[in-house]
Design a protein around this motif. Structure first.
Motif: not given
Length: 293
Positions: A2-4, A6-8, A10-11, A14, A45
């Motif tokens: 899910t989009t969330s 992917h965001q998790d 990516a975080a 980082s 990544y």
């Protein structure tokens, strides 16, 4: 994902570049715990951070750890199968120490060569004729040879090198010989003993008819000839120590040989992965190697 999700991810990636060394292990464990589904994204990544060698290296380590975990789980499942296939077990160990190398081509290559043997076998042939035919194809047509008797090189212990160059160290050489036999339908099995294993030819009642000297073009040996052969090399092994063994035991011996090589190379990561693999095979060990060998 899910989009969330992917965001998790990516975080977390980082944070993997954080300067706080207490943060890095925690983040790495979180990423590894996500398992195989995130491998493709992590590779993307990694490709995009060529300007940041430290982050690329950390991502590489995470990807390798996920792949090793996947191979370890697959190996445990393989050990519990009712009829595990030898070449598959060999490839699972290979995936542990070389996770980026695909093994499907290894299995395909062996199967294609084994089919060539199978096509030439005839029911009218005697057992000796079948073994002689198998040996002729294996040694002379395909040109397989054993090398590196002291297990000093890693490449001769790897199935991709062995099947491409038709060369392998004695442990892997014997396993490839047996894997070909199993796939070809020739009634060659194995007995294990302190120091390794030995192919044997059995009858329909699983009685040993011949021992096979794979280092002399598959020469057939009687029990007395085997005893003399081993004595020539300083080995006196009681007959009771030759125990019929299945493919799980054979792959366990292969894992022992890889662990020995990893120790000689000082490769701690490979040693750790193989320690976990050896736990799948219980406490019994067959290879007896002194440090000065």
């Amino acid at each position: 994902m899910t989009t969330s999700g992917h965001q998790d991810l990516a975080a977390l990636v980082s944070l993997l570049d954080d300067s706080d060394h207490e943060v890095i292990p925690v983040v790495r464990d979180r990423l590894v715990g996500m398992g195989p589904p995130v491998i493709g994204i992590l590779k993307s990544y990694r490709q995009r951070c060529s300007h940041n060698p430290q982050l690329a290296q950390r991502l590489e380590r995470v990807i390798a750890d996920i792949q090793v975990n996947r191979a370890s789980e697959a190996l445990m499942e393989w050990c519990s199968e009712e009829d595990p296939e030898l070449i598959r077990g060999i490839c699972l160990l290979f995936e542990l120490i070389s996770p980026e190398t695909p093994t499907s081509s290894i299995i395909q290559s062996l199967n294609e060569m084994a089919n060539e043997v199978w096509m030439e076998l005839r029911d009218s042939q005697t057992v000796v004729e079948q073994v002689n035919l198998f040996n002729h194809i294996f040694y002379h047509r395909f040109g397989f040879r054993a090398e590196d008797p002291f297990l000093s090189e890693l490449k001769t212990a790897l199935p991709d090198y062995a099947l491409t160059n038709r060369r392998a160290n004695p442990i892997l050489f014997g396993l490839i010989y047996l894997a070909f036999a199993f796939r070809s339908g020739v009634a060659i099995r194995a007995v294990a003993f302190p120091g390794g294993f030995l192919p044997v030819f059995v009858d329909g009642l699983d009685r040993i008819l011949f021992y096979i000297n794979i280092f002399e073009s598959g020469a057939l040996l009687s029990e007395e000839q085997l005893r003399r052969f081993l004595a020539d090399f300083g080995f006196v092994i009681p007959q009771k120590d030759f125990v019929p063994c299945g493919v799980v035991t054979l792959v366990g011996i292969y894992a022992e040989s890889l662990y020995f090589i990893a120790g000689n190379r000082g490769d701690k990561e490979m040693e750790q992965a193989l320690e976990e693999a050896l736990a799948c095979f219980g406490d019994k060990r067959y290879l007896i190697m002194e440090e000065d060998e």
